[in-house]
Design an enzyme around this catalytic site. Structure first.
Site, PDB file in Angstrom:
ATOM      1  CB  SER A   1      32.270  35.220  47.624  1.00  0.00           C
ATOM      2  OG  SER A   1      31.834  36.432  48.144  1.00  0.00           O
ATOM      3  CG  HIS A   2      27.869  35.864  47.218  1.00  0.00           C
ATOM      4  ND1 HIS A   2      29.062  36.318  46.692  1.00  0.00           N
ATOM      5  CD2 HIS A   2      27.030  35.715  46.186  1.00  0.00           C
ATOM      6  CE1 HIS A   2      28.926  36.452  45.391  1.00  0.00           C
ATOM      7  NE2 HIS A   2      27.705  36.095  45.052  1.00  0.00           N
TER       8      HIS A   2
ATOM      9  CG  ASP B   1      30.508  37.832  51.625  1.00  0.00           C
ATOM     10  OD1 ASP B   1      31.267  38.261  52.512  1.00  0.00           O
ATOM     11  OD2 ASP B   1      30.873  37.654  50.436  1.00  0.00           O
TER      12      ASP B   1
ATOM     13  CG  ASP C   1      34.600  36.157  50.835  1.00  0.00           C
ATOM     14  OD1 ASP C   1      33.409  36.516  50.843  1.00  0.00           O
ATOM     15  OD2 ASP C   1      35.420  36.590  50.001  1.00  0.00           O
TER      16      ASP C   1
ATOM     17  CG  ASP D   1      34.379  39.901  50.215  1.00  0.00           C
ATOM     18  OD1 ASP D   1      33.291  39.341  50.434  1.00  0.00           O
ATOM     19  OD2 ASP D   1      35.053  39.701  49.178  1.00  0.00           O
ATOM     20  NE  ARG D   2      29.386  39.827  47.579  1.00  0.00           N
ATOM     21  CZ  ARG D   2      28.652  39.668  46.505  1.00  0.00           C
ATOM     22  NH1 ARG D   2      27.333  39.740  46.596  1.00  0.00           N
ATOM     23  NH2 ARG D   2      29.203  39.428  45.329  1.00  0.00           N
TER      24      ARG D   2
ATOM     25  CD  GLU E   1      32.560  45.695  43.296  1.00  0.00           C
ATOM     26  OE1 GLU E   1      32.449  45.543  42.081  1.00  0.00           O
ATOM     27  OE2 GLU E   1      32.961  44.803  44.066  1.00  0.00           O
TER      28      GLU E   1
ATOM     29  CE  LYS F   1      32.980  42.211  47.815  1.00  0.00           C
ATOM     30  NZ  LYS F   1      33.670  41.727  46.610  1.00  0.00           N
TER      31      LYS F   1
HETATM   32  C1  VG1 Z   1      29.851  39.907  41.819  1.00  0.00           C
HETATM   33  C2  VG1 Z   1      29.516  41.353  42.103  1.00  0.00           C
HETATM   34  C3  VG1 Z   1      30.792  42.178  42.136  1.00  0.00           C
HETATM   35  C4  VG1 Z   1      31.754  41.582  43.172  1.00  0.00           C
HETATM   36  C5  VG1 Z   1      31.987  40.120  42.882  1.00  0.00           C
HETATM   37  C6  VG1 Z   1      32.828  39.445  43.959  1.00  0.00           C
HETATM   38  O1  VG1 Z   1      30.458  39.786  40.543  1.00  0.00           O
HETATM   39  O2  VG1 Z   1      28.625  41.867  41.148  1.00  0.00           O
HETATM   40  O3  VG1 Z   1      30.470  43.512  42.444  1.00  0.00           O
HETATM   41  O4  VG1 Z   1      32.976  42.259  43.145  1.00  0.00           O
HETATM   42  O5  VG1 Z   1      30.741  39.421  42.810  1.00  0.00           O
HETATM   43  O6  VG1 Z   1      32.238  39.604  45.211  1.00  0.00           O
HETATM   44  P1  VG1 Z   1      29.638  39.339  39.241  1.00  0.00           P
HETATM   45  O7  VG1 Z   1      30.656  39.271  38.150  1.00  0.00           O
HETATM   46  O8  VG1 Z   1      28.983  38.036  39.565  1.00  0.00           O
HETATM   47  O9  VG1 Z   1      28.614  40.397  39.021  1.00  0.00           O
HETATM   48  V1  VG1 Z   1      32.557  38.465  46.421  1.00  0.00           V
HETATM   49  O10 VG1 Z   1      31.918  38.931  47.812  1.00  0.00           O
HETATM   50  O11 VG1 Z   1      32.420  37.192  45.597  1.00  0.00           O
HETATM   51  O12 VG1 Z   1      34.229  38.390  46.570  1.00  0.00           O
HETATM   52 CO    CO Z   2      32.620  37.824  49.367  1.00  0.00          CO
END
Ligand code: VG1
Ligand code: CO
Length: 545
Positions: free
Chosen positions: A116-117, A280, A282, A284-285, A367, A380
């Site tokens: 992801s990010h 981000d 991937d 989704d953000r 979220e 997302k």
């Molecule tokens: C974080 C965020 C959560 C989100 C997750 C995956 O998780 O707080 O809201 O769903 O990342 O997002 P955590 O457990 O680190 O708080 V992404 O864009 O990684 O798929």
């Molecule tokens: Co992501």
């Protein structure tokens, strides 16, 4: 087909969003193979007819190790007997695009390769996640079983075959399996076209509307170029950092005010465009900016929910309901109430929205972590959120800031911040949260940040559809004046622990208050309660979003 002996790794429990580790961990012999075989073994238990007539989707965000991992997965999918594997050209598929492909191509599921990010590269992060037939992340019951399987694994299946050419669309056979390299943009773009009025968005751009989209050298570059520039006629240069790079140009592909610094600066400049957005790693953000104006994710969810029916053809029938994760601001709750539909409160992580959407209970969800989406897929979806905002602005013909201020005037404003404390020592962080959990019962009635505590608990969620219970999802402190403090440990990190402290204060003040002033007492009181300074020597957050 070849069976390879292996021994379990004990650390393959999926977190908030799949298995995330340092890239080097994934590059160890058998590490990826073990996890993938555990997924296949577990899913196979639920697939009595076997995999021969089933399709698997594979793709990732293009980060370092993406292509190599895909080659491993293709050989293993063939050796495990899948009828067909669809893989994005260049190994590329954004997370929402994987979801769209699974749904449209009626696949059994998909493997998404992404952290992801989090930064990418040999010294940075990698990840893998399994999505099920509805296109959404595996629910907790399934990830739990996958983890159990990783602990029992003694062998995996693969075959000897040269690497597949991922750079050209086409199809080939890996023993009994058809591997199809697909256009990563096709299904996703088709879904967007079904939801949004591309003609009116094209008219918006031809009327001189300007936007800047920062793909952060990650996966949304090709999607945004195609949809915004080629299909909607936004001028070339609308998309910046549009080529996916293995190391995201050395940056965190994290669309917030800190990491999207270039975009933030240009949106604050004299000649700023009308809308700024970023996605981000991937895809989704999303981050939404007006001219010199930041739309918080909680407000964005609320504003999208408020305007979806009138501004976006795909939601003309109205919303069945809204859902948000527990730490997300309550702004969306007030919109749901005004619309006369329910608002669901789930634990953190998109996997909890899937059942609600499948059962038709909610349409839009979000979220606080810059994630917004709807039932068009089961992830997302960053670019979807951008198209929502374009549609809202096309209908409103007013600047972003005005749209949000009008929302605040009508509904009041949830002043909201998330304070992250990164790189904490895991055991000390766990002890801190445990110690607050132990104190929760004694808190009601006590004074806190100028108000008093009404209720304090450790959030537990019972899924209204399948009755499954997810406990220990974050500590909540609710005040008499409607303010909230929430804290939990991150489940996506790859090093030490990250404490997330979420503070929210609701006011019907037209939204003109100073956010720092409004929230400082809450943050201070929360830091005191957690004894952050005493435990870690500092109580300065690493990042505030
Ligand atoms: C974080 C965020 C959560 C989100 C997750 C995956 O998780 O707080 O809201 O769903 O990342 O997002 P955590 O457990 O680190 O708080 V992404 O864009 O990684 O798929
Ligand atoms: Co992501």
């Amino acid at each position: 087909m070849r069976t390879v002996d292996t021994t379990p790794f004990t650390d393959q429990r999926p977190g908030t969003s799949g298995l995330r580790k340092k890239t080097r961990v994934f590059m160890q012999p058998n590490y990826l193979e073990n996890f993938v075989q555990a997924v296949f073994d577990t899913v196979r238990e639920d697939t009595p007819e076997g995999f021969a007539a089933e399709t698997l989707v594979v793709g990732g965000d293009g980060r370092y190790h993406n292509r190599a991992a895909i080659q491993v997965i293709l050989r293993m999918a063939a050796a495990n007997g899948f009828g067909r594997v669809l893989v994005g050209r260049g190994g590329i598929l954004s997370t929402p695009a994987v979801s769209a492909v699974i749904r449209r191509q009626k696949a059994l599921g998909g493997l998404v390769l992404s952290a992801s990010h989090n930064p990418g590269g040999p010294e940075a992060d990698f990840g893998i996640k399994y999505n099920t037939r509805n296109g959404g992340p595996a629910p907790e019951g399934l990830t739990g079983r996958i983890y159990e399987q990783t602990l029992k694994l003694t062998r995996y299946r693969t075959l000897d075959h040269a690497d597949v050419d991922l750079e050209h669309e086409g199809s080939l056979r890996l023993e009994g399996t058809e591997v199809v390299v697909v256009n990563p943009l096709a299904d996703y773009t088709a879904v967007m076209e079904e939801l949004f009025d591309f003609d009116s968005l094209r008219a918006l751009f031809s009327s001189g509307f300007r936007m800047l989209f920062d793909a952060m050298s990650a996966v949304t570059g090709p999607y945004a170029r195609h949809i915004l520039e080629e299909r909607l006629g936004a001028p070339a240069g609308t998309v910046i950092n549009g080529t996916p790079l293995e190391d995201f140009g050395g940056h965190h592909p994290d669309p917030n005010l800190v990491h999207a610094a270039e975009l933030v600066e240009r949106m604050g400049g004299a000649d700023a465009p009308d809308l700024g957005a970023a996605c981000d790693g991937d895809g989704d953000r999303n981050l939404i900016l007006g001219r010199n104006f930041f739309v918080t994710p909680g407000d964005s969810l609320a504003v999208i929910s408020e305007h979806a029916q009138s501004a976006i053809p795909g939601y003309r029938q109205g919303l069945a309901g809204v859902a948000r994760s527990m730490p997300t601001s309550t702004a969306a709750d007030r919109v749901a109430a005004a619309l006369g539909v329910p608002c669901y409160e789930t634990p953190t992580g998109w996997k909890f929205f899937g059942n609600l959407m499948d059962a038709g209970l909610c349409t839009v969800c979000g979220e606080e972590s810059f994630g917004t989406g709807s039932n068009h897929v089961r992830e997302k979806d960053g670019l979807w959120a951008v198209l929502c905002w374009l549609s809202i602005l096309a209908a409103a013909r007013r600047p972003v800031e005005e749209v949000v201020r009008e929302h605040w005037r009508r509904f009041g404003r949830s002043y909201y911040q998330r304070h992250d404390y990164e790189g904490l020592e895991l055991q000390a962080a766990t002890e801190m949260v445990d110690s607050l959990r132990d104190k929760l019962q004694t808190l009601p009635g006590t004074e806190f940040a100028g108000s008093s505590i009404k209720h304090a608990d450790d959030f537990s969620y019972t899924d209204p559809v399948d009755g499954s219970v997810s406990a220990h999802q974050g500590l909540r402190i609710l005040l008499e004046d409607g303010s909230r403090v929430v804290c939990r440990l991150s489940g996506t990190g790859t090093e030490g622990a990250t404490l997330r402290l979420y503070v929210e204060r609701y006011r019907q003040d037209g939204g003109d208050g100073d956010i720092e002033e409004v929230l400082a007492p809450l943050a201070r009181a929360a830091r005191g309660l957690l004894e952050l300074r005493a435990r870690f020597g500092t109580d300065e957050p690493t990042i505030i979003t």
